[in-house]
Scaffold this motif. Structure first.
Motif, short mmCIF file in Angstrom:
data_model
loop_
_atom_site.label_atom_id
_atom_site.label_comp_id
_atom_site.label_asym_id
_atom_site.label_seq_id
_atom_site.Cartn_x
_atom_site.Cartn_y
_atom_site.Cartn_z
N ARG A 1 12.26 -8.22 -5.28
CA ARG A 1 12.80 -6.84 -5.86
C ARG A 1 12.16 -5.74 -5.33
O ARG A 1 11.39 -5.13 -5.66
N THR A 2 12.31 -5.42 -4.11
CA THR A 2 11.88 -4.66 -2.96
C THR A 2 12.64 -3.34 -3.12
O THR A 2 12.28 -2.44 -2.31
N PHE A 3 13.66 -2.99 -4.14
CA PHE A 3 14.22 -1.81 -3.87
C PHE A 3 13.49 -0.62 -4.51
O PHE A 3 14.00 0.61 -4.62
N ASN A 4 12.31 -0.85 -5.04
CA ASN A 4 11.80 0.21 -5.97
C ASN A 4 10.21 0.33 -5.27
O ASN A 4 9.26 0.65 -6.03
N MET A 5 10.15 0.18 -4.20
CA MET A 5 8.83 0.53 -3.37
C MET A 5 8.48 1.55 -2.69
O MET A 5 9.40 2.47 -2.27
N ARG A 6 7.39 2.01 -2.62
CA ARG A 6 6.72 3.26 -2.08
C ARG A 6 6.28 3.14 -0.75
O ARG A 6 6.39 4.13 0.09
N SER A 7 5.31 2.04 -0.65
CA SER A 7 4.79 2.11 0.69
C SER A 7 4.13 0.80 0.63
O SER A 7 3.94 -0.01 0.12
#
Length: 119
Positions: free
Chosen positions: A27-33
């Protein structure tokens, strides 16, 4: 959940180069950095470099500035750490990490990859 898998560690002579890669999945759609850390036995994990999820705003610790380069490949969903001019004191376990948008710290970690620099 996000899974991170590092690769590219190994043994290199002082002055040599090595590139670490980290593949992100899940679930990488909500990553910042994303970032790279390293740790030696008995010491805390040190932050080396960070990059935004889109690949911008790279930042470096003073210890690696000018020698290491962090980069993102958005198409492959990977982050890499190009390491040049390696020194024996760079020997450590290197970890990839990711930070989600609602987190104040890196909340996902890879398993680590060993980098050994011989003198």
């Amino acid at each position: 959940q996000v899974q991170l898998v590092e690769s590219g560690g190994g043994l290199v002579q002082a002055g040599g180069s090595l590139t670490l890669s980290c593949a992100a999945s899940g679930r990488t759609f909500n990553m910042r950095s994303m970032g790279w850390f390293r740790q030696t036995p008995g010491k805390e994990r040190d932050l080396l470099a960070t990059v935004s999820w889109s690949g911008g705003r790279p930042q470096y610790a003073d210890s690696v500035k000018g020698r290491f380069t962090i980069s993102r490949d958005n198409a492959k969903n990977t982050v890499s750490l190009q390491m040049n001019g390696l020194k024996p004191e760079d020997t450590a376990v290197y970890f990839c990490a990711a930070r989600s948008v609602d987190s104040y710290e890196f909340d996902y970690w890879g398993q680590g990859t060993q980098v050994t620099v011989s003198s």
